[in-house]
Design an enzyme around this catalytic site. Structure first.
Site, PDB file in Angstrom:
ATOM      1  N   TYR A 173       0.839  -1.202   0.000  1.00 12.92           N
ATOM      2  CA  TYR A 173       0.000   0.000   0.000  1.00 12.92           C
ATOM      3  C   TYR A 173       0.878   1.258   0.000  1.00 12.92           C
ATOM      4  O   TYR A 173       0.658   2.199  -0.779  1.00 12.92           O
ATOM      5  CB  TYR A 173      -0.948  -0.004   1.218  1.00 12.92           C
ATOM      6  CG  TYR A 173      -1.703   1.297   1.352  1.00 12.92           C
ATOM      7  CD1 TYR A 173      -2.745   1.610   0.473  1.00 12.92           C
ATOM      8  CD2 TYR A 173      -1.346   2.237   2.331  1.00 12.92           C
ATOM      9  CE1 TYR A 173      -3.412   2.825   0.563  1.00 12.92           C
ATOM     10  CE2 TYR A 173      -2.023   3.452   2.428  1.00 12.92           C
ATOM     11  CZ  TYR A 173      -3.047   3.736   1.545  1.00 12.92           C
ATOM     12  OH  TYR A 173      -3.707   4.943   1.624  1.00 12.92           O
ATOM     13  N   ARG A 220       1.481   8.093  13.014  1.00 12.75           N
ATOM     14  CA  ARG A 220       1.092   9.324  13.722  1.00 12.75           C
ATOM     15  C   ARG A 220      -0.412   9.582  13.675  1.00 12.75           C
ATOM     16  O   ARG A 220      -1.027  10.001  14.652  1.00 12.75           O
ATOM     17  CB  ARG A 220       1.841  10.519  13.086  1.00 12.75           C
ATOM     18  CG  ARG A 220       1.570  11.851  13.738  1.00 12.75           C
ATOM     19  CD  ARG A 220       1.975  12.997  12.810  1.00 12.75           C
ATOM     20  NE  ARG A 220       1.269  12.904  11.526  1.00 12.75           N
ATOM     21  CZ  ARG A 220       1.610  13.571  10.424  1.00 12.75           C
ATOM     22  NH1 ARG A 220       2.676  14.358  10.444  1.00 12.75           N
ATOM     23  NH2 ARG A 220       0.913  13.454   9.304  1.00 12.75           N
ATOM     24  N   ARG A 230     -10.750   4.843   8.588  1.00 12.35           N
ATOM     25  CA  ARG A 230      -9.609   4.322   7.814  1.00 12.35           C
ATOM     26  C   ARG A 230      -8.743   3.485   8.751  1.00 12.35           C
ATOM     27  O   ARG A 230      -8.313   3.977   9.796  1.00 12.35           O
ATOM     28  CB  ARG A 230      -8.757   5.467   7.255  1.00 12.35           C
ATOM     29  CG  ARG A 230      -9.240   6.038   5.941  1.00 12.35           C
ATOM     30  CD  ARG A 230      -8.216   7.011   5.375  1.00 12.35           C
ATOM     31  NE  ARG A 230      -7.974   8.104   6.297  1.00 12.35           N
ATOM     32  CZ  ARG A 230      -8.586   9.278   6.239  1.00 12.35           C
ATOM     33  NH1 ARG A 230      -9.452   9.528   5.285  1.00 12.35           N
ATOM     34  NH2 ARG A 230      -8.322  10.220   7.130  1.00 12.35           N
ATOM     35  N   PHE A 293      15.516  19.488  -0.307  1.00 10.28           N
ATOM     36  CA  PHE A 293      14.149  19.048  -0.632  1.00 10.28           C
ATOM     37  C   PHE A 293      13.912  17.598  -0.185  1.00 10.28           C
ATOM     38  O   PHE A 293      12.850  17.265   0.343  1.00 10.28           O
ATOM     39  CB  PHE A 293      13.936  19.188  -2.150  1.00 10.28           C
ATOM     40  CG  PHE A 293      12.686  18.544  -2.659  1.00 10.28           C
ATOM     41  CD1 PHE A 293      11.444  19.129  -2.461  1.00 10.28           C
ATOM     42  CD2 PHE A 293      12.737  17.333  -3.349  1.00 10.28           C
ATOM     43  CE1 PHE A 293      10.277  18.524  -2.920  1.00 10.28           C
ATOM     44  CE2 PHE A 293      11.584  16.722  -3.822  1.00 10.28           C
ATOM     45  CZ  PHE A 293      10.350  17.320  -3.603  1.00 10.28           C
TER      46      PHE A 293
HETATM   47  C1  IN0 Z   1       6.315  14.327  -1.217  1.00  8.20           C
HETATM   48  C2  IN0 Z   1       7.338  14.082  -0.146  1.00  8.20           C
HETATM   49  C3  IN0 Z   1       8.763  13.924  -0.643  1.00  8.20           C
HETATM   50  C4  IN0 Z   1       9.630  14.979  -0.677  1.00  8.20           C
HETATM   51  C5  IN0 Z   1      10.970  14.782  -1.085  1.00  8.20           C
HETATM   52  C6  IN0 Z   1      11.433  13.561  -1.472  1.00  8.20           C
HETATM   53  C7  IN0 Z   1      10.585  12.472  -1.446  1.00  8.20           C
HETATM   54  C8  IN0 Z   1      11.042  11.201  -1.849  1.00  8.20           C
HETATM   55  C9  IN0 Z   1      10.197  10.138  -1.798  1.00  8.20           C
HETATM   56  C10 IN0 Z   1       8.872  10.300  -1.448  1.00  8.20           C
HETATM   57  C11 IN0 Z   1       8.404  11.526  -1.046  1.00  8.20           C
HETATM   58  C12 IN0 Z   1       9.231  12.637  -1.040  1.00  8.20           C
HETATM   59  O1  IN0 Z   1       7.319  15.032   0.906  1.00  8.20           O
HETATM   60  C13 IN0 Z   1       6.071  15.539   1.340  1.00  8.20           C
HETATM   61  C14 IN0 Z   1       6.259  16.399   2.596  1.00  8.20           C
HETATM   62  C15 IN0 Z   1       5.015  17.220   2.923  1.00  8.20           C
HETATM   63  O2  IN0 Z   1       4.151  17.376   2.115  1.00  8.20           O
HETATM   64  N1  IN0 Z   1       4.907  17.709   4.141  1.00  8.20           N
HETATM   65  C16 IN0 Z   1       3.715  18.401   4.633  1.00  8.20           C
HETATM   66  C17 IN0 Z   1       3.595  18.142   6.080  1.00  8.20           C
HETATM   67  C18 IN0 Z   1       2.661  17.021   6.378  1.00  8.20           C
HETATM   68  O3  IN0 Z   1       2.666  16.583   7.527  1.00  8.20           O
HETATM   69  O4  IN0 Z   1       1.877  16.649   5.506  1.00  8.20           O
HETATM   70  C19 IN0 Z   1       3.717  19.901   4.561  1.00  8.20           C
HETATM   71  O5  IN0 Z   1       2.618  20.479   4.501  1.00  8.20           O
HETATM   72  O6  IN0 Z   1       4.783  20.515   4.628  1.00  8.20           O
HETATM   73  C20 IN0 Z   1       5.040  14.459   1.530  1.00  8.20           C
HETATM   74  O7  IN0 Z   1       4.624  14.170   2.658  1.00  8.20           O
HETATM   75  N2  IN0 Z   1       4.548  13.809   0.399  1.00  8.20           N
HETATM   76  C21 IN0 Z   1       4.944  14.143  -0.904  1.00  8.20           C
HETATM   77  C22 IN0 Z   1       3.989  14.306  -1.897  1.00  8.20           C
HETATM   78  C23 IN0 Z   1       4.342  14.705  -3.168  1.00  8.20           C
HETATM   79  C24 IN0 Z   1       5.683  14.927  -3.443  1.00  8.20           C
HETATM   80 CL1  IN0 Z   1       6.114  15.470  -5.018  1.00  8.20          CL
HETATM   81  C25 IN0 Z   1       6.674  14.765  -2.478  1.00  8.20           C
HETATM   82  C26 IN0 Z   1       3.421  12.844   0.566  1.00  8.20           C
HETATM   83  C27 IN0 Z   1       3.800  11.331   0.593  1.00  8.20           C
HETATM   84  C28 IN0 Z   1       2.502  10.540   0.709  1.00  8.20           C
HETATM   85  C29 IN0 Z   1       4.676  10.983   1.796  1.00  8.20           C
HETATM   86  C30 IN0 Z   1       4.523  10.918  -0.676  1.00  8.20           C
END
Ligand code: IN0
Length: 350
Positions: A173, A220, A230, A293
């Site tokens: 998942y 969390r 969920r 990043f």
């Molecule tokens: C992310 C990821 C992310 C960033 C950088 C490298 C990555 C490599 C592999 C996978 C994911 C990676 O980072 C974000 C972070 C984020 O959105 N933080 C939130 C805080 C929060 O608690 O939600 C904020 O508002 O600052 C992330 O969580 N995801 C994400 C989504 C799209 C992209 Cl392009 C990058 C979501 C997830 C589900 C973990 C992939």
């Protein structure tokens, strides 16, 4: 309460002020919003609305990669918003997910019926998709392919009634909803030529980057997720408590606290197994803005896991890291030595 925290953690308060007033090298936006055309501005403002702290880190990426990541982030938010929306019946949701990637190429397509908190990205999807079609072909292919594969995975999960039984299913998942994001991002980094082609080729490491973030979120958010029906903790963990009748919902009951804490700690331990891959991945990243990043969310996840470990608040409310702590992490994720130091700090915290 909040004010007291500023006095108790002076280093974090300084970090907050530093970020607020001076910004920092890694998070210094390389793009000037005022000079952009209107639709581009709208995309960046949706990015700011949907991810508060993280948008600055995306905007610090070199311009053409930064904009591709911004569009990738918004498109993924749109897909995730459809998956999450419990008001859409399954017979509508499944075809919507299956054809989602095609909407990137349909001018004018948007979705106006969602009441979710990030519905703005669905309401304005026509603006996002028009910007998507102006990206380099290489970036477009990565984004479209990721959406296609992720939506297929979401459908598989929904078709088996959203049940995560074993650890293997948990990994599966998380691969669909986060590992694929890591694989897609690595392909964007290599396509931009800012990073070596090998970054995109080592898919197992990219997958682990996503799994570490997503497992931390799932651990969390247990309380909030159960409230919203969920159930994303793998049920297998319950069987290790020795009580075969226990359900995930039971873990919220005060009487089951010892069993609940042992499940929680087992999942934190499982999450930590991805750390060596995360370190190996980060070690290969050369460009400072790409490094920040990638590293910032991983260190935030590590700080969150430390706060979650053996913490009964997981079963009653929300466990958060302080704003000042986030600011400290954002200011300090500059290189591998700093990331090692931060990970060491969180693993050794008494
Ligand atoms: C992310 C990821 C992310 C960033 C950088 C490298 C990555 C490599 C592999 C996978 C994911 C990676 O980072 C974000 C972070 C984020 O959105 N933080 C939130 C805080 C929060 O608690 O939600 C904020 O508002 O600052 C992330 O969580 N995801 C994400 C989504 C799209 C992209 Cl392009 C990058 C979501 C997830 C589900 C973990 C992939």
């Amino acid at each position: 309460m909040d004010v007291l925290q500023y006095f108790c953690h002076p280093l974090e308060t300084l970090a907050l002020l530093k970020l607020r007033w001076w910004g920092c090298e890694a998070v210094h936006a390389k793009c000037d919003m005022k000079k952009m055309e209107e639709d581009r501005q709208l995309c960046y403002s949706m990015l700011k609305q949907t991810s508060r702290s993280f948008s600055a880190v995306i905007m610090a990426l070199e311009s053409d990669l930064g904009y591709a990541v911004c569009i990738f982030y918004l498109v993924l938010r749109a897909l995730d918003t459809i998956e999450d929306d419990m008001s859409i019946p399954l017979d509508v949701k499944l075809p919507l997910l299956r054809s989602f990637h095609k909407n990137l190429h349909i001018p004018g397509w948007n979705y106006l019926d969602s009441r979710e908190k990030d519905a703005v990205v669905l309401n304005n999807f026509h603006v996002i998709s028009a910007q998507f079609r102006r990206l380099a072909k290489g970036y477009q292919d990565v984004i479209s392919d990721t959406c296609h594969r992720m939506a297929e995975g979401m459908v598989v999960f929904l078709e088996k009634n959203s049940v995560v039984d074993t650890y293997q299913e948990w990994d599966q998942y998380c691969h669909y909803v986060a590992g694929l994001v890591g694989i897609g991002l690595s392909r964007l980094f290599s396509a931009s030529q800012l990073e070596h082609p090998a970054v995109a080729e080592r898919e197992h490491l990219s997958n682990s980057m996503g799994l570490f973030l997503q497992k931390t979120n799932i651990i969390r958010d247990f309380h909030e997720d159960i409230r919203d029906q969920r159930r994303l903790w793998p049920a297998e963990v319950l069987r290790h408590t020795g009580n075969p009748h226990l359900t995930l919902d039971d873990l919220l009951l005060q009487d089951n606290r010892p069993a609940a804490l042992s499940c929680l700690d087992e999942l934190v331990g499982n999450g930590l197994t991805h750390v060596p891959d995360v370190m190996e991945y980060l070690h290969a990243i050369r460009t400072p803005s790409v490094f920040a990043f990638c590293a910032i969310p991983q260190v935030m996840a590590m700080a969150t896991l430390e706060r979650c470990f053996n913490n009964p608040t997981i079963f009653t409310g929300k466990v958060k890291i302080r704003r000042g702590e986030s600011a400290f992490i954002i200011n300090n994720c500059t290189d591998m030595a700093a990331v090692h130091e931060l990970f060491r700090f969180y693993t050794n915290k008494p």
